[in-house]
Design a protein around this motif. Structure first.
Motif, PDB file in Angstrom:
ATOM      1  N   LYS A 150       0.834  -1.189   0.000  1.00  0.00           N
ATOM      2  CA  LYS A 150       0.000   0.000   0.000  1.00  0.00           C
ATOM      3  C   LYS A 150       0.876   1.250   0.000  1.00  0.00           C
ATOM      4  O   LYS A 150       1.965   1.268   0.587  1.00  0.00           O
ATOM      5  N   LEU A 151       0.369   2.301  -0.635  1.00  0.00           N
ATOM      6  CA  LEU A 151       1.064   3.576  -0.656  1.00  0.00           C
ATOM      7  C   LEU A 151       0.168   4.671  -0.083  1.00  0.00           C
ATOM      8  O   LEU A 151      -1.056   4.633  -0.236  1.00  0.00           O
ATOM      9  N   SER A 152       0.801   5.623   0.538  1.00  0.00           N
ATOM     10  CA  SER A 152       0.103   6.810   1.011  1.00  0.00           C
ATOM     11  C   SER A 152       0.424   7.946   0.057  1.00  0.00           C
ATOM     12  O   SER A 152       1.601   8.224  -0.217  1.00  0.00           O
ATOM     13  N   ILE A 153      -0.607   8.597  -0.484  1.00  0.00           N
ATOM     14  CA  ILE A 153      -0.371   9.666  -1.451  1.00  0.00           C
ATOM     15  C   ILE A 153      -1.196  10.908  -1.088  1.00  0.00           C
ATOM     16  O   ILE A 153      -2.253  10.815  -0.467  1.00  0.00           O
ATOM     17  N   GLY A 154      -0.676  12.045  -1.479  1.00  0.00           N
ATOM     18  CA  GLY A 154      -1.440  13.279  -1.465  1.00  0.00           C
ATOM     19  C   GLY A 154      -1.858  13.561  -2.887  1.00  0.00           C
ATOM     20  O   GLY A 154      -1.000  13.662  -3.783  1.00  0.00           O
ATOM     21  N   TYR A 155      -3.161  13.675  -3.135  1.00  0.00           N
ATOM     22  CA  TYR A 155      -3.650  13.757  -4.516  1.00  0.00           C
ATOM     23  C   TYR A 155      -4.510  14.997  -4.696  1.00  0.00           C
ATOM     24  O   TYR A 155      -5.371  15.302  -3.859  1.00  0.00           O
ATOM     25  N   GLU A 200       0.956  14.669  -5.454  1.00  0.00           N
ATOM     26  CA  GLU A 200       1.863  15.686  -4.926  1.00  0.00           C
ATOM     27  C   GLU A 200       2.920  15.114  -3.996  1.00  0.00           C
ATOM     28  O   GLU A 200       3.991  15.694  -3.824  1.00  0.00           O
ATOM     29  N   ASP A 201       2.622  13.999  -3.347  1.00  0.00           N
ATOM     30  CA  ASP A 201       3.621  13.325  -2.520  1.00  0.00           C
ATOM     31  C   ASP A 201       3.205  11.869  -2.382  1.00  0.00           C
ATOM     32  O   ASP A 201       2.033  11.511  -2.565  1.00  0.00           O
ATOM     33  N   SER A 202       4.160  11.024  -2.103  1.00  0.00           N
ATOM     34  CA  SER A 202       3.885   9.588  -1.999  1.00  0.00           C
ATOM     35  C   SER A 202       4.898   8.945  -1.071  1.00  0.00           C
ATOM     36  O   SER A 202       6.037   9.408  -0.971  1.00  0.00           O
ATOM     37  N   ALA A 203       4.460   7.882  -0.405  1.00  0.00           N
ATOM     38  CA  ALA A 203       5.356   7.192   0.525  1.00  0.00           C
ATOM     39  C   ALA A 203       4.872   5.767   0.740  1.00  0.00           C
ATOM     40  O   ALA A 203       3.682   5.463   0.624  1.00  0.00           O
ATOM     41  N   ARG A 204       5.824   4.909   1.060  1.00  0.00           N
ATOM     42  CA  ARG A 204       5.477   3.544   1.428  1.00  0.00           C
ATOM     43  C   ARG A 204       4.786   3.539   2.791  1.00  0.00           C
ATOM     44  O   ARG A 204       5.046   4.399   3.634  1.00  0.00           O
TER      45      ARG A 204
END
Length: 232
Positions: A150-155, A200-204
């Motif tokens: 899963k990824l955490s993103i700012g969209y 705009e940003d993404s992280a594991r």
């Protein structure tokens, strides 16, 4: 048939033959003159392909010889070259570098003149290239798809509204203007498409959706086909 194709086909014919094959038989199968086959056999022998035999009796391929593991016909080689050229338009820098290594590795494994099909750069994919996204790396998305992480993103959507999402990335589609991540969205509880240039940003997250990827991709494909049929 071009010479490079003929050389490849001659080797294939001799590989499967259980008895000596005459130049006349090879010429008949490839629809060329016997004289051309004699020249091709001589060229292959000069390239140290272990072909034994003589005119009027036939030719065999000595035991123990085989083509390199990554050996393709000329048309297959051209398909690879064009595919690598298309990668140049994706904006995925890591895949672009990988495509250059692929061409170099395959070319190194090929005898001349088959190698010319890889190195001549006679095939090109014309058109603009998608810009590299700033908020997410292609390598991160591809890795998450493989690992089912899963990824955490700012969209930010088309209207400019920003949301924070946890997504299960399933597929990556490369378009001319941008790439799209197909993912299960925990916020919407549905499969959604996310443009890479709007992330705009993404992280594991360190969380996984193991053994769910194939099932969700199948559901996505089914829904896509239903929509196609309805819009036809």
């Amino acid at each position: 048939m071009r010479k490079a194709s003929r050389l490849f086909e001659i080797i294939q014919i001799l590989r499967v033959a259980r008895a000596p094959v005459t130049a006349a038989d090879i010429a008949s199968e490839l629809e060329v003159t016997v004289r051309s086959i004699y020249r091709d056999i001589a060229a292959l022998q000069a390239m140290r392909v272990p072909i034994a035999g003589e005119r009027g009796i036939g030719y065999i391929l000595r035991p123990g010889f085989d083509l390199p593991p990554l050996m393709f016909s000329v048309e297959e080689t051209e398909a690879i070259v064009l595919g690598m050229a298309l990668i140049e338009r994706t904006g995925d820098r890591d895949l672009q570098k990988a495509s250059e290594r692929v061409v170099a590795k395959i070319a190194a494994a090929m005898p001349e003149p088959l190698r010319q099909s890889m190195t001549s750069r006679a095939l090109h994919a014309w058109g603009g290239s998608a810009p590299a996204p700033e908020g997410a790396e292609f390598s991160l998305i591809r890795s998450a798809i493989r690992d089912e992480e899963k990824l955490s993103i700012g969209y930010r959507d088309e209207a400019g509204n920003r949301t924070s999402r946890t997504i299960w990335p399933l597929a990556l589609i490369y378009y001319a203007e941008s790439a799209v991540v197909v993912a299960w969205c925990e916020l919407r509880q549905a499969i959604r498409n996310f443009r890479m240039d709007r992330i705009e940003d993404s992280a594991r997250t360190g969380e996984y959706f193991r053994k769910q990827g194939d099932r969700l991709r199948a559901a996505w494909v089914t829904g896509w086909r239903i929509n196609q049929a309805e819009n036809a």
